[in-house]
Scaffold this active site. Structure first.
Site: not given
Length: 531
Positions: A195, A197-199, A201-202, A355
């Site tokens: 994945a 995302a903006s903050i 990375q995995v 979340d």
């Protein structure tokens, strides 16, 4: 003299009964002039007072702006250029929409009329601006007590997506953070991210030696500089707005910005996320729930502030009805487990998972519930949760007087609340919930035996209606002068997620009344006694 006095008295009496007489007009005119003069005097005094306060606060404002600008440094100029580029891009989209609407007989839609300040175009601008503004958008979406309803609803669509960082850069960060060659820690790191995302990375990986499957969460390069520049800019804007309009200081605009700043900086500090995971894991172990639920194990020897290495869990989201049915005999039982574990953590842990969307709440292959991604957490005091419990129980029993009292206890206000009127307004709102329940249960029943996608589609529509219901509660509460803590919105958002899962996995379950679900505080206090 007596005659003159009597005459004056008579004339005054006549003027009172006949205001249309010329003398009465002159008197009325003089009275109005006196009133207007007094009002002008008060206005001048108020303006003078505000002007004096502004002059007194001006040095502090200038000092704040200068100091913040120094802290931002040259990265501020880069972000300004990127901001202009994003502004031009969204501006182009708006002009295109204006052109289309002009050629249409329907006229200009409201969103187009308001231009880039409308919720739609502002959300698009935030998405183009990247990490900070996406997180800011998510903050707006989760804080209906602070922002207008139209913006809250629009920013619920804010997508956190970003292009992947090249693997070479990820390897460089890993070397810097771990202080040794990557292949001395990991047997293998998948160059294709799971994945992005903006903050962060995995990437999937395997540990050297133990051969355990792990995931590596890596903070994207340069992100901290961007965050600092953006947050400093937002802070300066808030300070200037409060200076220009002192009324905004009563709304605690600068304090809201500080809250956003603290929340974002916490999310990019993986030491804090690791601490949140380990706190939740201790709760699971102490309550004897390790066979029912889990959180990923954190590998401290290969984690840092910018890198988080965790055990890789395998499972499916709670919205994947077909896969869940193949993994466990009773999806309802799994949902009840998830509810009990989450409710239990609210006061047992220092923070609660804030979340629990489908990507972060899984049914694992071994039948346990997996809680993932503890980047966004909330904190709630026992007093607030006590009021929240009464509120939830009141929803289930439809006791609106109790509901009004609970919300009044939870919200900050200087006003005397008419709880009876408040209760009547709440009853009007929740009457729509009963109609919603019937509609959704029927829709779910009709879809039995078909694919999960059709069921999920019905749930998505319903989730928007549930969000609208929550916003109605906030709106009515605010009309009585109530201001809720952000934790209230975070809790309600999670309950809406669980409501979605309930309608999908166990449509006949009432999560607030079912005796198998515990939302009482007694077992949490027993956990705290063990610490």
């Amino acid at each position: 003299m007596m005659t003159m006095t009597a005459l004056r008295g008579g004339r005054l009496s006549l003027f009172h009964h006949h205001p249309h007489l010329p003398g009465a007009k002159k008197l009325n005119f003089r009275c109005k002039r006196i009133i207007i003069s007094a009002q002008n005097s008060q206005t001048r005094e108020l303006f003078s007072s505000r002007l004096q306060d502004s002059f007194e606060n001006l040095p502090k404002l200038v000092e704040d702006i200068v100091q913040t600008s120094i802290n931002t440094g040259p990265r501020g100029a880069l972000r300004l250029a990127q901001g202009i580029q994003a502004f031009i891009g969204v501006g182009g989209e708006w002009l295109t929409d204006v052109s289309k609407a002009t050629n249409s007989s329907a006229g200009l839609p409201t969103q187009v009329q308001f231009g880039l300040l409308s919720p739609l175009y502002l959300r698009r601008l935030f998405e183009r601006m990247g990490a900070t503004y996406i997180k800011l958008g998510q903050f707006i979406a989760s804080a209906p007590t602070l922002f207008p309803q139209e913006y809250v609803e629009e920013f619920q669509k804010c997508f956190d997506r970003a292009p992947a960082v090249p693997f070479q850069e990820i390897q460089k960060i890993l070397r810097e953070e771990l202080g040794r060659p990557v292949d001395s820690v990991y047997e293998y790191v998948d160059p294709v991210p799971i994945a992005s995302a903006s903050i962060a990375q995995v990437h999937g990986a395997r540990l050297k030696g133990s051969q355990e499957d792990v995931v590596i969460k890596v903070l994207k390069p340069g992100l901290e500089d961007i965050l600092v520049a953006d947050l400093n800019f937002v802070y300066i804007v808030a300070r200037i707005l409060e200076f220009l309009n002192p009324e905004l200081s009563r709304a605690s605009l600068v304090n809201i910005v500080k809250d956003i700043r603290a929340s974002m900086l916490e999310e990019v500090d993986f030491y804090k996320e690791a601490a949140n995971i380990e706190s939740f894991s201790r709760y699971i172990e102490s309550m004897g729930l390790t066979r029912q639920a889990t959180a990923p194990k954190v590998y401290q020897h290969c984690s840092s502030r910018r890198v988080l290495t965790m055990q890789r869990l395998y499972g499916v989201p709670l919205t994947d009805l077909d896969s869940i049915s193949s993994l466990v005999p009773s999806p309802e039982t799994s949902l009840i487990t998830a509810l009990n574990v989450w409710f239990g953590s609210l006061l047992a842990c220092e923070t609660f998972h804030a979340d629990v969307h489908a990507g972060n709440l899984w049914l694992l292959r071994d039948g346990r519930i997996g809680f993932l991604d503890f980047g966004i957490v909330g904190r709630i005091s026992p007093q607030t949760w006590g009021a929240m419990e009464v509120f939830l129980a009141s929803i289930a029993t439809e006791e609106y007087d109790s509901m009004a009292l609970a919300l009044t206890k939870m919200g900050a206000t200087n006003n005397d609340i008419d709880t009876k009127a408040f209760a009547r307004d709440l009853e009007k709102i929740f009457s729509s919930l009963r109609e919603l329940d019937t509609e959704v249960v029927v829709a779910t029943a009709r879809e039995v035996g078909t694919n999960a996608t059709a069921v999920s589609a019905n749930i998505v529509v319903d989730e928007r209606q549930m969000n609208a219901l929550f916003l109605d509660v906030v709106r009515v509460s605010e009309s009585y002068g109530l201001r809720f803590p952000r934790e209230f919105a975070l809790l309600m958002k999670q309950l809406l997620y669980f409501d979605r899962y309930t309608r999908l996995l166990a449509p006949n379950l009432n999560m607030l009344q079912d005796q198998r679900i515990s939302i009482a505080s007694n077992r949490r206090s027993s956990y705290r006694d063990k610490l």
